[in-house]
Design a protein around this motif. Sequence first.
Motif, PDB file in Angstrom:
ATOM      1  N   MET A 139      -3.732 103.817  44.170  1.00 42.27           N
ATOM      2  CA  MET A 139      -2.625 104.589  43.637  1.00 42.27           C
ATOM      3  C   MET A 139      -2.194 105.580  44.712  1.00 42.27           C
ATOM      4  SD  MET A 139      -4.907 104.909  40.494  1.00 42.27           S
ATOM      5  CE  MET A 139      -4.858 106.675  40.405  1.00 42.27           C
ATOM      6  N   VAL A 180       3.920  97.630  50.079  1.00 46.01           N
ATOM      7  CA  VAL A 180       5.196  98.075  49.514  1.00 46.01           C
ATOM      8  C   VAL A 180       4.966  99.510  49.073  1.00 46.01           C
ATOM      9  CG1 VAL A 180       6.990  97.571  47.814  1.00 46.01           C
ATOM     10  CG2 VAL A 180       5.632  95.725  48.758  1.00 46.01           C
ATOM     11  N   PRO A 181       4.925 100.449  50.009  1.00 43.17           N
ATOM     12  CA  PRO A 181       4.412 101.774  49.672  1.00 43.17           C
ATOM     13  C   PRO A 181       5.402 102.702  49.014  1.00 43.17           C
ATOM     14  CG  PRO A 181       4.897 101.677  51.993  1.00 43.17           C
ATOM     15  CD  PRO A 181       5.327 100.361  51.403  1.00 43.17           C
ATOM     16  N   GLY A 182       6.616 102.274  48.819  1.00 40.23           N
ATOM     17  CA  GLY A 182       7.618 103.177  48.247  1.00 40.23           C
ATOM     18  C   GLY A 182       7.148 103.866  46.984  1.00 40.23           C
ATOM     19  N   VAL A 183       6.523 103.105  46.090  1.00 37.67           N
ATOM     20  CA  VAL A 183       6.108 103.682  44.823  1.00 37.67           C
ATOM     21  C   VAL A 183       4.789 104.434  44.946  1.00 37.67           C
ATOM     22  CG1 VAL A 183       7.308 102.016  43.395  1.00 37.67           C
ATOM     23  CG2 VAL A 183       5.006 101.515  44.149  1.00 37.67           C
ATOM     24  N   GLN A 210       3.801 106.534  47.005  1.00 35.70           N
ATOM     25  CA  GLN A 210       3.951 107.937  47.378  1.00 35.70           C
ATOM     26  C   GLN A 210       3.771 108.836  46.159  1.00 35.70           C
ATOM     27  OE1 GLN A 210       7.731 108.373  49.223  1.00 35.70           O
ATOM     28  NE2 GLN A 210       7.674 110.584  49.168  1.00 35.70           N
ATOM     29  N   ARG A 211       4.159 108.336  45.001  1.00 30.38           N
ATOM     30  CA  ARG A 211       4.137 109.188  43.822  1.00 30.38           C
ATOM     31  C   ARG A 211       3.270 108.592  42.723  1.00 30.38           C
ATOM     32  NH1 ARG A 211       8.735 107.713  45.378  1.00 30.38           N
ATOM     33  NH2 ARG A 211       9.909 108.987  46.827  1.00 30.38           N
ATOM     34  N   THR A 212       2.011 108.417  43.022  1.00 32.30           N
ATOM     35  CA  THR A 212       0.982 108.080  42.031  1.00 32.30           C
ATOM     36  C   THR A 212       1.102 106.678  41.422  1.00 32.30           C
ATOM     37  OG1 THR A 212       2.116 108.907  40.053  1.00 32.30           O
ATOM     38  CG2 THR A 212       0.887 110.507  41.338  1.00 32.30           C
ATOM     39  N   GLY A 213       2.054 105.881  41.831  1.00 30.73           N
ATOM     40  CA  GLY A 213       2.149 104.532  41.289  1.00 30.73           C
ATOM     41  C   GLY A 213       1.073 103.632  41.875  1.00 30.73           C
ATOM     42  N   ALA A 214       0.788 102.521  41.183  1.00 31.49           N
ATOM     43  CA  ALA A 214      -0.197 101.561  41.677  1.00 31.49           C
ATOM     44  C   ALA A 214       0.470 100.681  42.718  1.00 31.49           C
ATOM     45  CB  ALA A 214      -0.698 100.711  40.518  1.00 31.49           C
ATOM     46  N   ILE A 263      -0.323  97.692  46.242  1.00 31.49           N
ATOM     47  CA  ILE A 263      -1.275  96.819  46.932  1.00 31.49           C
ATOM     48  C   ILE A 263      -1.008  96.850  48.426  1.00 31.49           C
ATOM     49  CG2 ILE A 263      -2.052  94.438  47.234  1.00 31.49           C
ATOM     50  CD1 ILE A 263      -1.504  93.855  44.424  1.00 31.49           C
ATOM     51  N   ALA A 271      -4.180 106.915  33.266  1.00 32.06           N
ATOM     52  CA  ALA A 271      -2.725 106.800  33.338  1.00 32.06           C
ATOM     53  C   ALA A 271      -2.108 107.649  32.229  1.00 32.06           C
ATOM     54  CB  ALA A 271      -2.310 105.343  33.175  1.00 32.06           C
ATOM     55  N   VAL A 272      -0.851 107.985  32.400  1.00 32.29           N
ATOM     56  CA  VAL A 272      -0.178 108.856  31.431  1.00 32.29           C
ATOM     57  C   VAL A 272      -0.276 108.275  30.020  1.00 32.29           C
ATOM     58  CG1 VAL A 272       2.039 109.818  30.713  1.00 32.29           C
ATOM     59  CG2 VAL A 272       1.396 109.858  33.115  1.00 32.29           C
TER      60      VAL A 272
END
Lengths: 717, 524
Positions: free
Chosen positions: B25, B53-56, B58-62, B64, B125-126
């Motif tokens: 994450m 695919v690091p775009g997401v 950056q902000r706690t997203g999962a 690979i 997770a939220v």
Amino acid sequence: MAERSFAREVEDLKLGEGEIFRGEGILAITKALLQSGVGYVGGYQGSPISHLMDVLADAKGVLDDLGVHFESSASEAAAAAMLSASVMYPIRGAVTWKSTAGTNVASDALTNLASGGVMGGSLIILGEDFGEGSSIPQERSHAFAMKSQMWLLDPRPNLTSMVKAVEDGFELSEASNTPVMLQIRIRACHVHGHFVAKDNKRPTFTLKEALENPRRDVNRVVLPPASLFHDKEKLEQRWPKAVEFIRSRGLNEHFGPTDGDVGIILQGGMYNGVMRALQLLGLADVYGNSLLPLYVLNVTYPLVDDEVADFCLGKKAVIMVEEGHPEYLEQSLNTILRRRDIATKVHGKDLLSLGGDYTTALMVDGLRSFLKSHAPRLLGNQPPTPDPKPVLENAKVKALTEVVPPRPAGFCTGCPERPIFAGMKLMEKELGQHHVSGDIGCHIFSVLPPFNIGGNTMGYGLSGAGASAFNVKADKRPIAVMGDGGFWHNGLVSSVGNAVFNKHDGVILIVDNHYSAATGGQDILSSRAQNPTRSTNNTIAEAVKGVGVKWLRQIDRTYDVAKVRDTLKEALTTPEEGPKVIIASSECMLNKQRRVKPQFNQAVKGGKRMVRERFGVDEDVCTGDHACIRLSGCPSLSVKHTDDPLKDDPVAAIDNSCVGCGNCGEVSEAAVLCPSFYRADIIYNPTRLDRIAATLRGLFIGFLQRRRASRQIAFAA
Amino acid sequence: MLQKPSNMAPRLATEKPITVAILAMGGQGGGVLSDWIVDLAEAGGWVAQSTSVPGVAQRTGATIYYIEMLPPKDAKPPVLSLMPTPGDVDVVLAAEFMEAGRAMLRGLVTPERTTLIASSHRSYAVTEKEKPGDGTGDPAVVVEATGVSAKRAIVFDMQSLAEANGSVVSAAMFGALASAEVLPFPRSAFETAIRAGGKGVEASLRAFAAAYDRAREPAGKAPSQQLPAKLLPPLPASDPHPGLNRLLDRIRAGYPQPVQPMLFAGVKRLLDYQDVAYANEYLDKVEAAHRLDAAGGGARRGFAFTAEVAKYLAVAMAYDDVIRVADLKTRASRFERVRKEIGVKSDQIVYTTEYMHPRMEEVAGTMPAALGRWLEDSPRLFGTLDKMINKGRRVRTGTVGWYLMLHMLAGTKRFRRRTLRHAREIEHIDRWLDLAGKVIAADYELAVEVVSCRRLVKGYSDTHARGHSKFDKVIGQVSRLQGRADGASWLNRLRRAALLDEEGKALDGALQTIDSIYGDKAAA
């Protein structure tokens, strides 16, 4: 650039002839621009090409030495229009953005650019955000190339090929007087690899020379009759020239044997995936040897019809591997073959999928059924292909769907946008749910749990415009939310100006976090940092007043949840007419921490008195109803199970990643939640006065505590 | 360049790259780990490719990260893939336990080839943590799936281990990877890669080494057992205090052994909350329930009713009022816990600020019952006073003035039993136990469920009110569920539904289902 340094990456841009560049694909492309003698570079930041912009923004020294002009354009439209410098002058220019989002914004300028054509090589680097993990609609850039007659490169995804594509692209552009788009998929932008560098080149013709020796040619202006002539020129001169250049320079590649009953035609970007699929089918190896003939389109528009026909001639069937929809290439392939009466059977999306990522597994399946129909002998010795199905069908693995939670991107720890939406949620508890028009930017995470606020987004800076139809008398007003990035990109005119002019009665909430945060924290017009190469500190408040906004509220600390709630309430109920603009401003925490944390640690090391704030939860006061989390979702605010036999549910807990933003406390105060939160002020390097005060307080409090404890009856054990 | 294709079919090489997928994450250092692995391979003379695919992320997203590596051959560059293929991954590194589950769901972990290296810690997770009840996913499911998915699994809490060494989880994972010996590089090469990275080297190396050693230990307890066990110590033999000794005697003499620890926990809570008399009051009420339990055939059911009453009555009687909050916030043990939790060093000073928001409701609640009721019945006066009182207050507990105020407030506990709030709570408790007692003779299981429903009442102010209304809604169904064969299981379902979301949508849905089955809405 504000809080991140790319000094190390800038060093890579200085590599000379024969040296090995090791790094990311997008940086290799940046270096390739300098090797190609580019005269100017512009663009709009966004994944996956932000690095190109960020590194060049930090590379002033290198660019100045070469005489290259770089600028961070206000939008993709601004970037595309910048290429105008290459229309009349033999200057190479390159611009970049995220596609197709940015290409949409830029298409007005691109259309005009493509119409008149260019003299200097013009390269548009498209960071293709398609497939898994994408944050934008799934569309193809290919259509833009076709409609405007621009050429589209889609090189094989290794650094050497991508660098070569940049160099080829400039030449192709110059040979055919046409702007060229270079499409790089997201994984290729981030791929780590290497290539052999060349020396950087100074532009042969400079912007200064152009400015001092202006040229004009009315035939290049998009006005009739010239514009009609442009269309003829595109079809009769530029297109044939481009085809000839692609053919003679061998930009498309052949792999594998020349002969064969079947063959594969593929976009360059698909090459590595196709090769892996063939390897798994026992028809290729990892060193690029293939038993099947491959025709790799490093240029996907225009096609070289003769090359395509030659490849198909004598083959029973070919398959087109083309990611995304519609199947433009497959259609062209059919046209080419039909016109020449070549009977080769054409497959493509009938065996692969219509849309989505072309994963290796998908291509293994597609190619296998292609070969089964047309060359079954080739499948004779195929090794067993990797097959996760048995394990995926196991009940124990299937059970995971019940427990593995979705984990989308969300607001960072301490994000100043969180309290804004907490405030909005509290407002909704009093005034009911409202129509919320969303925008592009971090704030769109508000649509996810726990906030569940906001609806559609129509584009960058368009949230206000997206609510413009709702300009009717009603008991509720619409709320449009936009970020400072969107505001300067398009929002000032299309949303705010539009609302003023049309006397719109709604609320426009502008989230000002001092950066273009979602794209990596770049500076923009209203950034608070002093940037020596850009003009910052131009406030949003002045801008909206300038276009005629009368009702304006500035909140300078978004963490004041009650104030956000009350300001929203006021905006939604005031009798005043016209748009109600609220600017909610606090610094992006990610960027703030990048700046402040090293300073803090430095000061502590230097023995200075410093106070660090963070939050905590008294677990015996918390009853585990998690109302606080439903107004926060902060990564550092979580839950933990306790050993208290009388507590069923986990209690709230805050971990050490807390940055003490204050949201937890403000929310529990504004929403009248439980009193279990506390803020801890930790004094580093306390002064003598601090120590004396602490000792005295400790004596007094300790006395009371001991006295009460001694009266408390409790079991000895 | 146009490659000159030949007519000869080439002989295909058999080499395959080693493939590594990292599931992480944002903020977990997945990118750093990926870079280390690439550096490691390249320093060893291999060709390595990584992508993401690091775009997401950056902000706690999962996300690979994916790496392939292979030794070079005749200077021919290999063609490496940019994404993992299910069933074709040698090593999966999961930086969190549910991310390991995600890797398995995506088919990246297969029994023929995959070594799974996962940290067993949870980062919720939220959607898990926002539930009013316990919405956390059951890690036992991941443990079970690992058993059938992975060829080999190395699972332990790499997060805590990294933290203990002043580093982040990626360093510990790198250590576990080295220890697993799935990549053909010696330990020293891994350490060189960390040093080459240049950031936080010493701490990373410490975490690396600790994880390297830990990964060699035999697998410990399954991570599903990592949740803290509920603390239910047996009764002490006796206590020097005569009053407490009598309490012990009452428990020991009156109840079967299995119920005793919960009663002891209840007594301790109420002693801490009020006094010896209050604990006895608690035992009086349990005793009444226990008699009904025995009459209702509880002996055959392990006195489940008594056990449930023992637990929820203690919680109910130790309701959260301002006195209790002031008491808890001013204790020495609390001061100690804060220092420990936030890791304050001995040469540092810490002050806490409490975020309190008293309303007139709370003030009236702490008044003598008659006075409180009178105030509530005088809306204008109540409103005026509320305007003065109802606002957020930042209480600086570590300072003399504020401490003294909270201390005195906590001291008013001796008047508690005369307050309006107390009267209301006891009345509610009596009604609830009364209902359970009425049900028990006819439907034992349903009676137990009625008691358990008390779990719905929690929180403060609005949340508390919402809990109460959910409790009322659920309890309101008892009359029509009574006598039905599946009455108890329905009540259980309603209670669980009530804990799924704040607004009670799931509960309303479940109630509608009951309506559609039994039709007789009037009974509710």
